[in-house]
Design a protein around this motif. Structure first.
Motif, PDB file in Angstrom:
ATOM      1  N   TYR A 124     -79.243  49.596 -36.411  1.00 33.49           N
ATOM      2  CA  TYR A 124     -79.458  48.433 -37.283  1.00 33.49           C
ATOM      3  C   TYR A 124     -80.847  48.492 -37.932  1.00 33.49           C
ATOM      4  N   LEU A 125     -81.853  48.849 -37.142  1.00 36.31           N
ATOM      5  CA  LEU A 125     -83.196  48.983 -37.710  1.00 36.31           C
ATOM      6  C   LEU A 125     -83.259  50.126 -38.715  1.00 36.31           C
ATOM      7  N   ALA A 126     -82.560  51.214 -38.443  1.00 38.25           N
ATOM      8  CA  ALA A 126     -82.519  52.330 -39.402  1.00 38.25           C
ATOM      9  C   ALA A 126     -81.858  51.885 -40.703  1.00 38.25           C
ATOM     10  N   TRP A 127     -80.804  51.109 -40.587  1.00 38.09           N
ATOM     11  CA  TRP A 127     -80.127  50.612 -41.789  1.00 38.09           C
ATOM     12  C   TRP A 127     -81.036  49.674 -42.574  1.00 38.09           C
ATOM     13  N   LEU A 128     -81.821  48.850 -41.867  1.00 40.74           N
ATOM     14  CA  LEU A 128     -82.755  47.952 -42.551  1.00 40.74           C
ATOM     15  C   LEU A 128     -83.890  48.713 -43.239  1.00 40.74           C
ATOM     16  N   LEU A 129     -84.295  49.827 -42.670  1.00 39.27           N
ATOM     17  CA  LEU A 129     -85.432  50.576 -43.205  1.00 39.27           C
ATOM     18  C   LEU A 129     -85.069  51.569 -44.303  1.00 39.27           C
ATOM     19  N   ARG A 130     -83.811  51.878 -44.449  1.00 44.83           N
ATOM     20  CA  ARG A 130     -83.462  52.845 -45.494  1.00 44.83           C
ATOM     21  C   ARG A 130     -83.555  52.183 -46.863  1.00 44.83           C
TER      22      ARG A 130
END
Length: 133
Positions: free
Chosen positions: A17-23
């Motif tokens: 989820y954090l990776a999706w937010l940061l992309r």
């Protein structure tokens, strides 16, 4: 042991989820988004290691939980310094997964479950060299 594996999967989901937010849509998966994705893979590996009782699985789970925990604590502190609000409470809610995984990974039953088995001496002792069975 199953709870530790479940919390490891929860950590992996939070990392994704954090990776999706940061992309960023323009550039895709840059370094800021790849790091949480790699942490998610590490958490999934830890879940499998703990579930199957492999040696040092608790250590992999602890490392896979500490890194996101430290990052989320820093993010929560940043949001608190900026005035709190919904972002701070959301980041505090995300702390549940890594904190629970770390606490469970460091407990004695999980460590004993994932400790390599040592060869114990048989209760009958040694057999004589020439005796046949």
């Amino acid at each position: 042991m199953p709870f530790a594996a479940v919390f490891a999967v929860l950590v992996a989901a939070e990392d994704l989820y954090l990776a999706w937010l940061l992309r960023t849509p323009e550039t895709g998966w840059d370094a800021f988004a790849v790091v949480p994705a790699l942490l998610a893979v590490a958490a999934l590996v830890a879940a499998v290691l703990v579930w199957t009782g492999r040696a040092r699985g608790w250590l992999v789970l602890a490392v896979a939980a500490v890194v996101p925990l430290v990052g989320l604590l820093g993010l929560t502190a940043l949001f608190a310094a900026l005035g709190g609000g919904q972002a701070m409470w959301s980041s505090m809610l995300l702390l549940i997964g890594p904190l629970g995984a770390l606490v469970l990974a460091l407990r004695r039953p999980v460590r004993e479950w994932t400790t390599p088995a040592t060869a114990d001496r048989s209760p009958g002792g040694r057999r004589a060299a020439g005796s046949a069975r």
